[in-house]
Design a protein around this motif. Structure first.
Motif, PDB file in Angstrom:
ATOM      1  N   MET A   1      -8.724   3.123  24.371  1.00 36.26           N
ATOM      2  CA  MET A   1      -9.362   4.427  24.517  1.00 36.26           C
ATOM      3  C   MET A   1     -10.842   4.379  24.115  1.00 36.26           C
ATOM      4  SD  MET A   1      -7.225   6.543  25.858  1.00 36.26           S
ATOM      5  CE  MET A   1      -7.046   5.080  26.894  1.00 36.26           C
ATOM      6  N   ALA A   2     -11.152   3.579  23.108  1.00 33.23           N
ATOM      7  CA  ALA A   2     -12.553   3.455  22.691  1.00 33.23           C
ATOM      8  C   ALA A   2     -13.398   2.871  23.821  1.00 33.23           C
ATOM      9  CB  ALA A   2     -12.657   2.571  21.451  1.00 33.23           C
ATOM     10  N   ASN A   3     -12.847   1.913  24.550  1.00 30.52           N
ATOM     11  CA  ASN A   3     -13.567   1.319  25.667  1.00 30.52           C
ATOM     12  C   ASN A   3     -13.743   2.300  26.810  1.00 30.52           C
ATOM     13  OD1 ASN A   3     -14.166  -1.874  25.914  1.00 30.52           O
ATOM     14  ND2 ASN A   3     -12.665  -1.467  24.305  1.00 30.52           N
ATOM     15  N   VAL A   4     -12.744   3.099  27.083  1.00 34.28           N
ATOM     16  CA  VAL A   4     -12.832   4.073  28.164  1.00 34.28           C
ATOM     17  C   VAL A   4     -13.802   5.199  27.805  1.00 34.28           C
ATOM     18  CG1 VAL A   4     -11.565   5.883  29.413  1.00 34.28           C
ATOM     19  CG2 VAL A   4     -10.566   3.610  29.138  1.00 34.28           C
ATOM     20  N   PHE A   5     -13.709   5.717  26.597  1.00 32.95           N
ATOM     21  CA  PHE A   5     -14.498   6.891  26.225  1.00 32.95           C
ATOM     22  C   PHE A   5     -15.897   6.544  25.730  1.00 32.95           C
ATOM     23  CE2 PHE A   5     -10.227   8.709  26.090  1.00 32.95           C
ATOM     24  CZ  PHE A   5     -10.433   9.917  26.720  1.00 32.95           C
ATOM     25  N   MET A   6     -16.021   5.493  24.921  1.00 33.34           N
ATOM     26  CA  MET A   6     -17.302   5.192  24.294  1.00 33.34           C
ATOM     27  C   MET A   6     -18.007   3.988  24.892  1.00 33.34           C
ATOM     28  SD  MET A   6     -17.399   7.569  21.880  1.00 33.34           S
ATOM     29  CE  MET A   6     -18.761   7.057  20.870  1.00 33.34           C
ATOM     30  N   GLY A   7     -17.283   3.154  25.635  1.00 32.99           N
ATOM     31  CA  GLY A   7     -17.882   1.965  26.213  1.00 32.99           C
ATOM     32  C   GLY A   7     -17.668   0.741  25.348  1.00 32.99           C
ATOM     33  N   PRO A   8     -17.724  -0.457  25.927  1.00 35.51           N
ATOM     34  CA  PRO A   8     -17.423  -1.691  25.185  1.00 35.51           C
ATOM     35  C   PRO A   8     -18.396  -1.997  24.058  1.00 35.51           C
ATOM     36  CG  PRO A   8     -18.285  -2.185  27.384  1.00 35.51           C
ATOM     37  CD  PRO A   8     -18.012  -0.718  27.343  1.00 35.51           C
TER      38      PRO A   8
ATOM     39  N   PHE B   1     -10.943   2.526  35.476  1.00 35.34           N
ATOM     40  CA  PHE B   1     -10.733   2.294  34.048  1.00 35.34           C
ATOM     41  C   PHE B   1      -9.568   1.341  33.770  1.00 35.34           C
ATOM     42  CE2 PHE B   1     -12.599   6.749  33.400  1.00 35.34           C
ATOM     43  CZ  PHE B   1     -13.852   6.241  33.103  1.00 35.34           C
ATOM     44  N   THR B   2      -8.620   1.268  34.710  1.00 39.90           N
ATOM     45  CA  THR B   2      -7.394   0.511  34.455  1.00 39.90           C
ATOM     46  C   THR B   2      -7.636  -0.946  34.074  1.00 39.90           C
ATOM     47  OG1 THR B   2      -6.064   1.961  35.864  1.00 39.90           O
ATOM     48  CG2 THR B   2      -5.194  -0.236  35.454  1.00 39.90           C
ATOM     49  N   PRO B   3      -8.506  -1.698  34.783  1.00 45.12           N
ATOM     50  CA  PRO B   3      -8.718  -3.095  34.364  1.00 45.12           C
ATOM     51  C   PRO B   3      -9.188  -3.223  32.918  1.00 45.12           C
ATOM     52  CG  PRO B   3      -9.637  -2.718  36.549  1.00 45.12           C
ATOM     53  CD  PRO B   3      -9.255  -1.365  36.009  1.00 45.12           C
ATOM     54  N   ARG B   4     -10.035  -2.299  32.489  1.00 43.99           N
ATOM     55  CA  ARG B   4     -10.526  -2.348  31.113  1.00 43.99           C
ATOM     56  C   ARG B   4      -9.398  -2.028  30.133  1.00 43.99           C
ATOM     57  NH1 ARG B   4     -15.738   1.116  29.992  1.00 43.99           N
ATOM     58  NH2 ARG B   4     -16.420  -0.252  31.679  1.00 43.99           N
ATOM     59  N   ILE B   5      -8.565  -1.058  30.483  1.00 37.90           N
ATOM     60  CA  ILE B   5      -7.415  -0.716  29.634  1.00 37.90           C
ATOM     61  C   ILE B   5      -6.489  -1.916  29.502  1.00 37.90           C
ATOM     62  CG2 ILE B   5      -5.324   0.696  29.515  1.00 37.90           C
ATOM     63  CD1 ILE B   5      -6.935   2.963  30.827  1.00 37.90           C
TER      64      ILE B   5
ATOM     65  N   PRO C   1       5.767  -1.838  13.799  1.00 41.43           N
ATOM     66  CA  PRO C   1       5.169  -2.048  15.125  1.00 41.43           C
ATOM     67  C   PRO C   1       4.142  -0.989  15.495  1.00 41.43           C
ATOM     68  CG  PRO C   1       7.478  -1.373  15.297  1.00 41.43           C
ATOM     69  CD  PRO C   1       7.231  -1.710  13.867  1.00 41.43           C
ATOM     70  N   ILE C   2       4.227   0.178  14.875  1.00 40.05           N
ATOM     71  CA  ILE C   2       3.261   1.229  15.186  1.00 40.05           C
ATOM     72  C   ILE C   2       1.836   0.791  14.868  1.00 40.05           C
ATOM     73  CG2 ILE C   2       3.416   2.391  12.936  1.00 40.05           C
ATOM     74  CD1 ILE C   2       3.135   5.050  14.418  1.00 40.05           C
ATOM     75  N   LYS C   3       1.666  -0.105  13.896  1.00 36.00           N
ATOM     76  CA  LYS C   3       0.328  -0.579  13.542  1.00 36.00           C
ATOM     77  C   LYS C   3      -0.293  -1.350  14.702  1.00 36.00           C
ATOM     78  CE  LYS C   3       0.360   0.876   9.232  1.00 36.00           C
ATOM     79  NZ  LYS C   3      -0.553   1.939   8.783  1.00 36.00           N
ATOM     80  N   ILE C   4       0.515  -2.180  15.368  1.00 33.21           N
ATOM     81  CA  ILE C   4       0.015  -2.929  16.519  1.00 33.21           C
ATOM     82  C   ILE C   4      -0.287  -1.977  17.669  1.00 33.21           C
ATOM     83  CG2 ILE C   4       0.618  -4.665  18.252  1.00 33.21           C
ATOM     84  CD1 ILE C   4       2.303  -6.049  16.125  1.00 33.21           C
ATOM     85  N   VAL C   5       0.614  -1.031  17.885  1.00 36.66           N
ATOM     86  CA  VAL C   5       0.419  -0.073  18.979  1.00 36.66           C
ATOM     87  C   VAL C   5      -0.840   0.757  18.745  1.00 36.66           C
ATOM     88  CG1 VAL C   5       1.405   1.911  20.174  1.00 36.66           C
ATOM     89  CG2 VAL C   5       2.888   0.023  19.489  1.00 36.66           C
ATOM     90  N   GLN C   6      -1.076   1.166  17.508  1.00 37.59           N
ATOM     91  CA  GLN C   6      -2.290   1.931  17.202  1.00 37.59           C
ATOM     92  C   GLN C   6      -3.542   1.165  17.600  1.00 37.59           C
ATOM     93  OE1 GLN C   6      -1.739   2.773  13.011  1.00 37.59           O
ATOM     94  NE2 GLN C   6      -1.347   4.937  13.414  1.00 37.59           N
ATOM     95  N   ASP C   7      -3.590  -0.115  17.264  1.00 32.72           N
ATOM     96  CA  ASP C   7      -4.749  -0.931  17.625  1.00 32.72           C
ATOM     97  C   ASP C   7      -4.878  -1.053  19.140  1.00 32.72           C
ATOM     98  OD1 ASP C   7      -5.706  -1.347  15.110  1.00 32.72           O
ATOM     99  OD2 ASP C   7      -5.568  -3.529  15.167  1.00 32.72           O
ATOM    100  N   MET C   8      -3.758  -1.266  19.820  1.00 28.34           N
ATOM    101  CA  MET C   8      -3.785  -1.394  21.277  1.00 28.34           C
ATOM    102  C   MET C   8      -4.398  -0.144  21.917  1.00 28.34           C
ATOM    103  SD  MET C   8       0.040  -2.967  21.930  1.00 28.34           S
ATOM    104  CE  MET C   8      -0.085  -2.868  23.727  1.00 28.34           C
TER     105      MET C   8
END
Length: 547
Positions: free
Chosen positions: A192-199, A153-157, A180-187
């Motif tokens: 997590m969406a890619n890891v859990f739900m897929g691209p 999963f790391t490369p995708r993260i 800055p929390i807004k940018i971190v939230q998106d990151m």
């Protein structure tokens, strides 16, 4: 008793004297019995800390100076004592006694948080199956599917974190970011969406927004300040037990996931018909679909409900600490360059090792020319990739992250509720239904457990001590301990370290707009963010293959 009788014997009738003497003997016997009971090591009373005159609880004393108050209580009353705080009567457990709470199944962290916040009604409102109060199915999903696949999963993260940083910050010279929390939230949400739900699902912005929104709603439910409101838990249990306002989030996920799942099924059938192996997508949604018989989900809504819980917890906790990490880098700029140099050294070592392996294969005749490595695992283009192995080697960043957790955690934290009476090893008894809370000052700020200057932030404190940020133990409790230790800590730490690596490699300086808020910045949480934003300055000459 004889003295009392003699003072009034002249006026006391003889019949009264006959009654008083055996009564006196009875009281003396009772007093002796009481003394023996309180002296019995298996039935000791727990001392109550006096409330300061003019106060109605210990909250003000804790707010004024947590360390000073708790240290005084420990010195005067021992490792276990009662306080009134956070609108609760709490039994405080300190030092080595803490282990007994985490290792005893009669103490429940989940019960405690639910009592304070009503969070179970919030979480259960999106589930149709596995509504077990201890969330063992959630634990099993993480254990079976996430931790073992973290290197994959790391490369995708990394890809998602880099993409958001480049899009929202990019190259800048003194760029001011108010929140800055807004940018971190998106990151974190995209990763997590890619890891859990897929691209395929994660590319939908509405999915990312629903993750961020549900994370905010989760933060309101479990927020520390809200726990002081005696109506908070009741309100949540009523609202989420009847109205199910989270259903809108489930609809977003099912609408996005449904067509993707149908297409994947079509591709799998087609592959089977052609006699070829289908290239299975690497995400948790697919793994749960493949193992539906094992987990027993009722339908797609149920599966998405379990995924939503995993994601919201992941996004909430990782966003919280990643934002703090940026502020710690700003508040302690002297550690910025050592962290950057470590990255370059680690990536350089890996690059050299891969080149040595390529030369070995060329000499053995396994490969005939350097061009043949292109597209393979030894492709030179990936020599300086930020892999799981590379991040693991960055021990300074690991120590930095661990020290943030140690330093920032509230001193009274990790409440547990006694499900039945418990007698601790020192003889003190915790009644059924009693709320206990861990005194982290006695562990996280202790010379015995942390070494030199435990009150100071020393980010390289753990170098060479075999104390990784993922290691749950008595001296490091942000992820709990024992059977119920957070199984997602490996993913969380990997992501946190990666955020730190990316920020240090891309920006030579991260500064606070208003340094007067430093103390607030170091302890801020989601829901109570630091009032000062940050200023980012890019590195002017990034090195070859920089992470």
């Amino acid at each position: 008793m004889i003295g009392l009788l003699s003072a009034n014997s002249g006026s006391m009738p003889i019949d009264a004297l006959k009654v008083a003497v055996p009564l006196g003997i009875g009281l003396a016997s009772a007093a002796l019995l009481t003394f023996k009971m309180t002296s019995n090591p298996y039935d000791k009373s727990i001392p109550n800390i006096p409330i300061r005159k003019g106060d109605s609880s210990h909250d003000k004393e804790l707010d004024e100076n947590q360390d000073e108050f708790l240290l005084r209580c420990e010195e005067e009353y021992g490792p276990i004592f009662n306080v009134k705080a956070l609108n609760q009567d709490l039994t405080v457990i300190s030092g080595p006694m803490v282990r007994e709470v985490f290792m005893n199944e009669s103490f429940s962290f989940g019960d405690a948080i639910d009592t304070l916040t009503g969070v179970r009604a919030f979480l259960m409102s999106v589930l149709k199956s596995h509504k077990d109060i201890d969330s063992r199915i959630t634990h099993d999903i993480v254990r079976d599917n996430i931790s073992p696949n973290l290197p994959l999963f790391t490369p995708r993260i990394v890809e998602q974190l880099k993409r958001v940083v480049d899009e929202q910050l990019g190259y800048c010279e003194g760029k001011i970011v108010e929140k800055p929390i807004k940018i971190v939230q998106d990151m974190i949400a995209y990763a997590m969406a890619n890891v859990f739900m897929g691209p395929e699902v994660a590319k939908e912005r509405i999915v990312i927004d629903t993750f961020i929104q549900v994370t905010y709603e989760f933060g309101v439910v479990v927020g520390r300040e809200n726990r002081k409101n005696s109506w908070h838990a009741w309100s949540n249990k009523t609202k989420y037990g009847i109205l199910n306002p989270l259903q809108k989030h489930i609809k977003v996920l099912t609408d996005a996931a449904g067509p993707v799942i149908e297409e994947r099924r079509r591709q799998e059938v087609e592959a089977n018909e052609n006699g070829v192996e289908w290239d299975r997508p690497l995400d948790i949604m697919q793994r749960l679909l493949d193992n539906n018989e094992k987990y027993g989900f009722i339908d797609l809504e149920d599966l998405c409900g379990h995924l939503l819980i995993l994601i919201l917890v992941s996004v909430h906790t990782t966003t919280d600490t990643s934002t703090n990490l940026l502020y710690y880098l700003a508040c302690f700029p002297e550690y910025h360059e050592p962290l950057f140099q470590e990255q370059q050294e680690v990536l350089g070592q890996i690059e050299a090792e891969r080149e040595e392996l390529r030369q070995s294969k060329l000499q053995s005749g396994e490969f005939e020319s350097a061009e043949e490595f292109v597209g393979t695992e030894l492709d030179p283009a990936h020599d300086r990739d930020l892999s799981a192995a590379a991040v693991k080697r960055m021990v300074k960043m690991d120590s930095f992250v661990r020290e943030i957790f140690r330093y920032r955690m509230t001193r009274l934290e990790l409440m547990h509720l006694a499900r039945k009476p418990v007698t601790l090893s020192n003889g003190m008894r915790i009644a059924k239904g009693q709320m206990v809370v861990i005194n982290l000052r006695s562990l996280h700020q202790s010379h015995e457990y942390q070494g030199e200057d435990p009150a100071e932030f020393r980010p390289f404190r753990f170098l060479g001590k075999a104390k990784a940020a993922t290691k749950a133990a008595t001296d490091f409790l942000p992820f709990g301990m024992g059977r119920h230790a957070c199984p997602g800590r490996f993913l969380a730490i990997q992501e946190l370290k990666t955020v730190g690596v990316l920020m240090v490699s891309r920006y030579s300086k991260i500064e606070m707009i208003d340094p007067s808020h430093k103390k607030r910045a170091l302890l801020s949480r989601i829901g109570e963010p630091c009032p000062s934003g940050l200023i980012f300055t890019s590195r002017t000459a990034p090195t070859k293959g920089e992470a």
